[in-house]
Scaffold this motif. Structure first.
Motif, PDB file in Angstrom:
ATOM      1  N   GLN A   1      -1.213   9.404  -4.679  1.00  0.00           N
ATOM      2  CA  GLN A   1      -2.589   9.477  -4.202  1.00  0.00           C
ATOM      3  C   GLN A   1      -2.723  10.560  -3.125  1.00  0.00           C
ATOM      4  OE1 GLN A   1      -2.730   5.053  -3.348  1.00  0.00           O
ATOM      5  NE2 GLN A   1      -4.848   5.348  -3.998  1.00  0.00           N
ATOM      6  N   LEU A   2      -3.808  11.309  -3.222  1.00  0.00           N
ATOM      7  CA  LEU A   2      -4.140  12.302  -2.196  1.00  0.00           C
ATOM      8  C   LEU A   2      -5.636  12.246  -1.920  1.00  0.00           C
ATOM      9  CD1 LEU A   2      -2.056  15.429  -3.322  1.00  0.00           C
ATOM     10  CD2 LEU A   2      -1.569  13.915  -1.399  1.00  0.00           C
ATOM     11  N   TRP A   3      -6.010  12.748  -0.752  1.00  0.00           N
ATOM     12  CA  TRP A   3      -7.406  12.746  -0.332  1.00  0.00           C
ATOM     13  C   TRP A   3      -7.713  14.061   0.375  1.00  0.00           C
ATOM     14  CZ3 TRP A   3      -3.840   8.878   0.369  1.00  0.00           C
ATOM     15  CH2 TRP A   3      -4.078   7.673  -0.298  1.00  0.00           C
TER      16      TRP A   3
ATOM     17  N   PHE B   1       0.843  -1.195   0.000  1.00  0.00           N
ATOM     18  CA  PHE B   1       0.000   0.000   0.000  1.00  0.00           C
ATOM     19  C   PHE B   1       0.883   1.251   0.000  1.00  0.00           C
ATOM     20  CE2 PHE B   1      -3.308   2.622   2.601  1.00  0.00           C
ATOM     21  CZ  PHE B   1      -3.680   3.293   1.445  1.00  0.00           C
ATOM     22  N   PRO B   2       1.456   1.606  -1.153  1.00  0.00           N
ATOM     23  CA  PRO B   2       2.322   2.787  -1.223  1.00  0.00           C
ATOM     24  C   PRO B   2       1.628   4.069  -0.759  1.00  0.00           C
ATOM     25  CG  PRO B   2       2.507   1.475  -3.218  1.00  0.00           C
ATOM     26  CD  PRO B   2       1.361   0.907  -2.445  1.00  0.00           C
ATOM     27  N   GLY B   3       0.294   4.146  -0.975  1.00  0.00           N
ATOM     28  CA  GLY B   3      -0.454   5.339  -0.582  1.00  0.00           C
ATOM     29  C   GLY B   3      -0.522   5.551   0.912  1.00  0.00           C
ATOM     30  N   LEU B   4      -0.156   4.534   1.695  1.00  0.00           N
ATOM     31  CA  LEU B   4      -0.119   4.679   3.137  1.00  0.00           C
ATOM     32  C   LEU B   4       0.809   5.802   3.559  1.00  0.00           C
ATOM     33  CD1 LEU B   4      -0.620   3.536   6.092  1.00  0.00           C
ATOM     34  CD2 LEU B   4       1.391   2.105   5.693  1.00  0.00           C
ATOM     35  N   PHE B   5       1.858   6.023   2.787  1.00  0.00           N
ATOM     36  CA  PHE B   5       2.933   6.918   3.204  1.00  0.00           C
ATOM     37  C   PHE B   5       2.735   8.362   2.729  1.00  0.00           C
ATOM     38  CE2 PHE B   5       4.606   2.654   3.434  1.00  0.00           C
ATOM     39  CZ  PHE B   5       5.237   2.657   4.670  1.00  0.00           C
ATOM     40  N   ASP B   6       1.469   8.789   2.615  1.00  0.00           N
ATOM     41  CA  ASP B   6       1.237  10.195   2.286  1.00  0.00           C
ATOM     42  C   ASP B   6       1.792  11.102   3.376  1.00  0.00           C
ATOM     43  OD1 ASP B   6      -0.769   9.177   3.972  1.00  0.00           O
ATOM     44  OD2 ASP B   6      -2.255  10.632   3.301  1.00  0.00           O
TER      45      ASP B   6
END
Length: 511
Positions: free
Chosen positions: A122-124, A83-88
């Motif tokens: 990824q951003l949210w 889950f690369p997006g974990l590291f935002d």
């Protein structure tokens, strides 16, 4: 002070006209400075990995003591792969670190905004809303403002402000200045204060290992009339009242501060991404963790909600206090196996940012009245100054969420009563192979067009919510969305709309 600190405090008297200013200076070895910077980056990466499985799984409750939180010797690699997006929490920081590396310490706000807008990760929430705003031409100083960004009080800048404190050792006001430049790209008000507070705690962690001092001194940077200040001040107060019971303080926070007002996805929902309550969990972890790395990680994670971001901040700050070499092997061994890996959509690894962060800190120290002599660094210490007051959603109280599950290709109309609304939804490509097309929509209120907006369908260019409007005249309003350039392969999808009024909702029987 103890451990690696050189026990020297110089008081320099500087004459300025008829005024005399006394500046405190701290002497630290280069090796100690680098060790603390590495400890900060390592701590936040360990923290976000540790909180990975529980992120937003515990909404309005905490993780019970009998529940074991996963950790093993290759866990950081597993997380970076799965889950690369974990590291935002980390990769957004790295975007801004790279701007400083290319353009120097005086890089303008627009340079950070430009790099942020071009990012591919990824951003949210507030981050994605800010990125969209920059892509659509809204200036950096306005893209995080609550009138332009309904997620302005969300946690986003808070979780990516670590790098600011790490490059501003002992210089909280310098951290606040950088926070002003970067943080308003995605947040304002309490959302901005979260980043100011966290970066100030990092800066102070270089010159003092008393956690209570760090928390209370960093809080001086936040205006006392803000809800953010009041929430954290309450945590400090409750910690004094219940010094051995973090869960009692957690309950007090929940009772008083758990209501989200701004985030369109979280209002009327137990999930809470608001900056101040998640910052409260960071402080709970730090105060009740008592300088123990494992205990701090456990408590800040078990507090729930954004339970990867909160231990990331807490462990990063404690990592500065302890230094990289004092982080227990249980935690540092899995990290070392992944330090060579670049983070998602970046060309920066932990090994690389250790060096970059150290170089930026040295330059920042020199820029702000310090000096470097042989193996010693002399830091000119500043007491935190309170930043300006900002308040999001002032006088706006959520009073209803109305279902609006529809798809349309031409227009949508509804009536609402209140002073503001947010329509949740998105532009949708009906066919995966549809020709490139960006829908353009117009918002009409009471027959008058008030906004036009573009709606790309790509995740990195998407608008987080369809339309919103605040500060309306109290009363009934007719709302219409019209698609100006319809296309048979594209449509708008709506979910619901949030309604605001000038007074809070009162349930039957309430005073």
């Amino acid at each position: 002070m103890k451990n690696f600190w050189t026990m020297v405090l110089l008081m320099s008297v500087i004459g300025i006209g008829s005024t005399t200013r006394i500046l405190a200076q701290k002497i630290i070895s280069k090796s100690t400075l680098k060790d603390k910077i590495k400890g900060g980056w390592a701590g936040q990466t360990i923290g976000v990995t540790f909180g990975w499985p529980s992120e937003f799984q515990y909404q309005g409750t905490f993780i019970q003591d009998y529940e074991t939180i996963k950790w093993h010797d290759d866990y950081v690699n597993e997380a970076m792969t799965s889950f690369p997006g974990l590291f935002d929490d980390v990769y957004v920081d790295l975007t801004f670190v790279e701007v400083f590396d290319r353009l120097g310490l005086d890089a303008p706000a627009d340079s950070f905004a430009k790099a942020f807008a071009a990012s591919q990760y990824q951003l949210w929430h507030a981050n994605q809303a800010g990125r969209y705003n920059i892509q659509q031409g809204i200036p950096a100083v306005k893209s995080g403002h609550w009138l332009n960004n309904p997620h302005a009080d969300d946690i986003d800048f808070q979780i990516e402000s670590d790098f600011i404190g790490l490059m501003s050792p002992g210089m909280p006001n310098t951290a606040s200045d950088i926070s002003d430049k970067v943080g308003h790209i995605m947040n304002s008000g309490d959302g901005w204060y979260g980043g100011v507070f966290i970066s100030n705690m990092y800066a102070l962690a270089f010159i003092n290992n008393d956690i209570s001092y760090i928390v209370n001194t960093a809080l001086k940077a936040i205006p006392v009339q803000s809800k953010f200040y009041q929430c954290i001040a309450d945590v400090v107060k409750w910690h004094k009242l219940y010094p051995t019971d973090w869960k009692r303080t957690w309950f007090e926070v929940q009772k008083k501060w758990a209501e989200d007002v701004g985030c369109p996805s979280m209002v009327f929902h137990p999930l809470n991404i608001d900056a101040k309550i998640n910052a409260a969990y960071v402080v709970i972890g730090l105060l009740y963790g008592q300088g123990d790395f494992t205990k701090t990680l456990e408590i800040s994670t078990r507090a729930g909600q954004d339970s990867d971001c909160n231990p990331s901040s807490a462990a990063g700050i404690l990592g500065v206090i302890l230094g990289y070499d004092k982080i227990p092997q249980k935690w540092i061994t899995p990290l070392k196996k992944a330090e060579h890996r670049d983070f998602s959509f970046t060309k920066v690894s932990l090994n690389k940012v250790y060096e970059m962060g150290y170089n930026h800190a040295l330059k920042n120290i020199l820029k702000n009245g310090g000096s470097v002599r042989d193996d010693q660094v002399i830091i000119t210490i500043s007491a935190p100054k309170t930043v300006r007051f900002e308040e999001n959603f002032a006088g706006h109280f959520p009073v209803g969420r109305i279902s609006l599950a529809k798809t349309f290709q031409d227009k949508l109309e509804f009536n609402m009563n209140g002073i503001g609304f947010v329509i949740r939804g998105y532009a949708h490509k009906k066919k995966a192979n549809a020709a490139a097309h960006v829908l353009q929509g117009a918002l009409f209120i009471d027959g008058r067009e008030v906004e036009r907006a573009n709606f790309p369908t790509g995740a990195n260019q998407a608008r987080t919510d369809l339309f919103w409007r605040y500060q309306l005249a109290k009363g009934d309003h007719k709302v219409k969305i019209e698609i100006l350039n319809p296309h048979p392969d594209y449509e708008f999808v709506t979910v619901d709309y949030l309604v605001y009024d000038s007074k809070p909702l009162r349930l039957p029987g309430e005073l």
